[in-house]
Every structure is written in C-alpha cells, then in structure tokens.
Design a protein around this motif. Structure first.
Motif, mmCIF file in Angstrom:
data_model
loop_
_atom_site.group_PDB
_atom_site.id
_atom_site.type_symbol
_atom_site.label_atom_id
_atom_site.label_comp_id
_atom_site.label_asym_id
_atom_site.label_seq_id
_atom_site.Cartn_x
_atom_site.Cartn_y
_atom_site.Cartn_z
ATOM 1 N N ILE A 174 0.909 -1.212 -0.050
ATOM 2 C CA ILE A 174 0.024 -0.202 0.237
ATOM 3 C C ILE A 174 1.088 1.209 -0.063
ATOM 4 O O ILE A 174 2.163 1.222 0.626
ATOM 5 C CB ILE A 174 -0.950 -0.091 1.198
ATOM 6 C CG1 ILE A 174 -2.201 -1.128 0.974
ATOM 7 C CG2 ILE A 174 -1.976 1.493 1.853
ATOM 8 C CD1 ILE A 174 -2.591 -1.024 2.133
ATOM 9 N N THR A 212 -9.964 -3.721 4.565
ATOM 10 C CA THR A 212 -10.457 -4.196 3.110
ATOM 11 C C THR A 212 -9.648 -4.462 1.924
ATOM 12 O O THR A 212 -9.638 -5.512 0.843
ATOM 13 C CB THR A 212 -11.402 -3.042 3.125
ATOM 14 O OG1 THR A 212 -12.456 -3.371 4.115
ATOM 15 C CG2 THR A 212 -12.042 -3.850 1.577
ATOM 16 N N GLN A 213 -8.882 -3.658 1.660
ATOM 17 C CA GLN A 213 -7.848 -3.154 0.627
ATOM 18 C C GLN A 213 -6.791 -4.445 0.494
ATOM 19 O O GLN A 213 -5.973 -4.721 -0.239
ATOM 20 C CB GLN A 213 -6.898 -1.891 0.270
ATOM 21 C CG GLN A 213 -6.060 -1.609 -0.250
ATOM 22 C CD GLN A 213 -5.621 -0.131 -0.928
ATOM 23 O OE1 GLN A 213 -5.358 0.667 0.287
ATOM 24 N NE2 GLN A 213 -5.394 0.336 -1.612
ATOM 25 N N GLU A 214 -6.222 -4.690 1.803
ATOM 26 C CA GLU A 214 -5.268 -5.704 1.702
ATOM 27 C C GLU A 214 -5.986 -7.538 1.304
ATOM 28 O O GLU A 214 -5.633 -8.097 0.590
ATOM 29 C CB GLU A 214 -5.478 -6.137 3.009
ATOM 30 C CG GLU A 214 -3.887 -5.861 3.325
ATOM 31 C CD GLU A 214 -4.115 -4.021 4.331
ATOM 32 O OE1 GLU A 214 -3.358 -3.572 4.935
ATOM 33 O OE2 GLU A 214 -5.923 -4.434 4.628
ATOM 34 N N ARG A 217 -6.592 -6.901 -2.532
ATOM 35 C CA ARG A 217 -5.807 -6.905 -3.070
ATOM 36 C C ARG A 217 -5.442 -8.834 -3.604
ATOM 37 O O ARG A 217 -4.706 -9.104 -4.282
ATOM 38 C CB ARG A 217 -4.572 -6.575 -2.381
ATOM 39 C CG ARG A 217 -3.178 -5.771 -3.436
ATOM 40 C CD ARG A 217 -2.128 -5.509 -2.112
ATOM 41 N NE ARG A 217 -2.009 -5.962 -1.060
ATOM 42 C CZ ARG A 217 -1.027 -5.577 -0.243
ATOM 43 N NH1 ARG A 217 -0.921 -3.863 -0.235
ATOM 44 N NH2 ARG A 217 -1.224 -5.687 0.754
ATOM 45 N N GLY A 235 -5.437 -3.468 -4.917
ATOM 46 C CA GLY A 235 -6.543 -3.392 -3.985
ATOM 47 C C GLY A 235 -7.458 -2.358 -4.169
ATOM 48 O O GLY A 235 -8.836 -2.733 -2.457
ATOM 49 N N PHE A 236 -8.625 -2.421 -5.407
ATOM 50 C CA PHE A 236 -9.415 -1.792 -5.126
ATOM 51 C C PHE A 236 -10.151 -2.367 -6.356
ATOM 52 O O PHE A 236 -9.838 -3.356 -7.620
ATOM 53 C CB PHE A 236 -8.990 -0.173 -6.015
ATOM 54 C CG PHE A 236 -7.762 0.613 -4.712
ATOM 55 C CD1 PHE A 236 -9.189 1.415 -4.370
ATOM 56 C CD2 PHE A 236 -6.782 1.006 -5.587
ATOM 57 C CE1 PHE A 236 -8.027 2.536 -3.299
ATOM 58 C CE2 PHE A 236 -5.613 1.793 -4.458
ATOM 59 C CZ PHE A 236 -7.161 2.309 -3.867
#
Length: 408
Positions: A174, A212-214, A217, A235-236
């Motif tokens: 990130i 959430t991003q992890e 991803r 991650g999006f």
C-alpha cells in the motif's frame, strides 16, 4: 538543561547548540505537544533539548500522529501562503506539514498547520536531525519509556544462514501501488533471506489489522494466479476485478453477482490451495522503500490495539540485545471504522501498561522474527495501530499514522 513544572505548566529551557550537536550521535526522537505548545527531543527516555512552538490555529490544526522527517531544506518558501519564508524546514508529510523556523512563535496556536520553532532553535535542531528521524505530535504531553517484552525483536534472534525466499508471490505494498513489487509472505511459512552485515540502515516496522484493501489485493492476486484477469493487484475493486469475479463465479457454479462475498473468498482460496490469511499484517520499510510484509496473528481482535511507537537503540554488540523505548498515543477511531474492523470492546486508555498488553496480543511467525532481527539497527522502530492512515504513507515516506484525538 532544565526541565521544571510550575503551577501545572511545563517550563522549557532550550539546550545550547553544543549540547544539541552532542546528542545528535544517538538515535533521537521529537515529541510535540499541541496542548503545551512545546517540543522535546529525546535520546531514549532522556531529555536532550526543549523549545516552545506554535502549532496550527483554529481551522488549520496541526495533525497528530506518528511522522518522520522526509525532507530538509535550510532555505524554503511556502508554495501555498504567498512564498512565506520557512527557514530550516524539515518536512513531515508531502501534503505540507513541516517543522520550520519563524520569528513569530507566540506560544499559542498561530500557524497554518506547520510546527513553528524559534529560528535560533530551528537552526540548532536542523543540525542534529536526519532523514527518517521520528516526530510524534500529540495533544497531551507524552514521553518515551523503556519497554521490556518478549514480543519485541532483538538482533540475537537472527538466524545467520538460511535458504533464500524463492517462490512467495509478489504484490505491491500500500502506498507503492503500480510502482514496484515487494516480497510478501502470504500463508506459507518459508525461510526468509538474511541481509549482509553492511545493510544496517534503520528499518521501520508497522503492525496493523488486515483491512479491506489487503483482502481485495490478495483476492486479485489469487484470481490472476487461477487464470482470471483481475488486473493489477492494487486493492481496489474496479471493473476488471468485478469481471474476473463474475467469470470465476460462473465457472464455479456460484451466483453470478460480481460482488465480493465470504463464500467467494473461501472458494477462491480453496481453489488456489491457500489457507485463509491471518487477521494482522506486518510491513517493513527501509530508507523510505518497502522491503517485505507478512501475516501476523492478533489475539482478542474485538479489542482495539491502540496506537503506539517504539524505537530500538543502545545495541550491545556483545550480547546482541538493545533497548526499546515506547510511547502510546490517543486515537479515537470513528464508529464506522471500528465496525469495519470488528472492534466492539470499549477503547482502552493509552495509559500505563497499555503498550505491554498490546504487544502480548501479537504473534509474529518465527521466520519473520529472524529476518527482522537480522535487519535491526540502532534507530529502528515499530509502529502499532488499528487503522493506518495510508493516504500519507507513500513514495518517499516512512509509515505515517495520523491519529484522531478524543473530544475533551
């Protein structure tokens, strides 16, 4: 150096420039208090220098949190406020927060967000600081104290020899999305490489909750591995990821929704031959660049970790051990953030013993501990937080954690 209390207010007396220069040889830390309008420089838990400051006035509040010096300029002018002079500027964020000298430091909030210092002190401070030196900004006055815990890393844990990491999947960290890949230990416990003895720049370690991003991803990484084009693992959840999810759901006989659901995640991990990841993540940077990250386990996840910073120093080369000095910061997480992270227990005060209790809840894999031990150098640090402020952490920074002070 004199440090006294009078009628409940701290009275700070600046050290001489010679004293500042002498203190520069040790790993130092800076602590700024918005309430006290003060700055204190620490070597471990010893005060090296102090000064009055002026932080941001109403509408331009100086952010609180864990920062480090990412740029230094003896002569600098503001590109926002009419080229206002900012001598001995030491930048803390690329969004515009810095320490700098000023002829107007009235001892109350008066800046547009930066931390103003008397120009003479700013010049002396500039000589003793280096890139990456930590600056902690808090409302209340806090100070580092020595912390002893088996969870903390020590160089004598290092395994001097071992096979290299060869086939752990790579994914971007990130803040470095779409720029460069870093090593990631996902679920399999494989031996990690050991650096050479001359690679002893301080490292920065961050332990935080898996967010959430992890999750997105890792899902993108596994979908790509399985042959579904989910796009770059950033991650999006964009159109490419949604299309890959639909294709996977169709092939697996799942409801074709294009949405990320617990059933989808479980199925993807099983098809990829992976076990579900742990609830925490550990990341490592050195000299503003990401090195690697790994899973960690956080016990009692319903309780907040709090926000803490520890710095390693005073390494004894004979014993392979050093000292850790830690501080705990107030951080009032929004209700929505706590719900997203599954935090249901009442927030614990950042008081005595909270840091030690937090450390006791974190389990780091043995091979990761050994690698970190091999990288430890004087001035290395460990940040712990429930939710990192990823927007400030990026290219050319250490881990930056912006906190929310509780309402008083």
């Amino acid at each position: 150096m004199r440090f006294a209390l009078r009628m409940g207010f701290a009275v700070f007396v600046m050290a001489s420039p010679s004293a500042l220069a002498a203190g520069a040889k040790a790993p130092l830390q800076i602590v700024v208090s918005r309430e006290q309008q003060s700055l204190v420089v620490y070597n471990g838990d010893a005060v090296v220098a102090t000064s009055k400051v002026s932080t941001g006035k109403s509408g331009h509040a100086t952010p609180t949190g864990i920062f480090s010096i990412i740029e230094k300029r003896r002569r600098h002018e503001s590109n926002i406020y009419s080229n206002a002079p900012m001598p001995f500027m030491q930048r803390l964020t690329w969004s515009g927060i810095a320490l700098h000298g000023s002829n107007h430091v009235p001892g109350y909030p008066a800046s547009h967000g930066c931390v103003r210092l008397p120009t003479k002190f700013a010049a002396s401070l500039f000589k003793m600081t280096g890139y990456g030196m930590h600056v902690v900004i808090s409302d209340r006055q806090i100070a580092p104290v020595e912390v002893a815990s088996e969870t903390l890393f020590q160089p004598n844990e290092s395994r001097r020899h071992g096979p290299a990491l060869s086939d752990v999947p790579l994914r971007p960290a990130i803040g470095e999305l779409n720029q460069s890949a870093v090593e990631v230990a996902m679920t399999e416990r494989r031996p990690l490489p050991v650096t050479s003895e001359d690679e002893k720049a301080p490292i920065r370690i961050l332990i935080t909750r898996r967010g959430t991003q992890e999750m997105v991803r890792d899902l993108q990484t596994l979908l790509n591995m399985l042959g579904y084009a989910a796009g770059p693992p950033d991650g999006f959840n964009g159109p490419s990821t949604a299309a890959a999810i639909e294709a996977f759901q169709r092939a697996e006989g799942l409801p074709v929704e294009g949405r990320i659901t617990p059933e989808l995640i479980d199925t993807v991990y099983r098809r990829a031959g992976r076990s579900m990841p742990s609830n925490g993540v550990l990341r490592v940077r050195r000299q503003f660049e990401p090195l690697f990250e790994s899973e960690v386990v956080i016990a009692d996840p319903e309780a907040a970790l709090g926000t803490h910073l520890l710095q390693f120093q005073d390494l004894d080369t004979k014993t392979g051990r050093g000292k850790w000095f830690g501080m705990s910061l107030d951080n009032d997480l929004p209700k929505a953030t706590k719900k997203r992270l599954g935090i249901t227990a009442e927030r614990e005060s950042a008081g005595f013993g909270s840091l030690e209790r937090t450390l006791s809840r974190i389990t780091v894999p043995k091979d990761v501990r050994e690698r970190i031990a091999s990288l430890l150098a004087n001035g290395s640090s460990l940040s712990i937080t429930d939710a990192e402020a990823g927007l400030e952490t990026g290219k050319g920074t250490d881990f930056i954690t912006v906190t929310r002070e509780p309402r008083r």
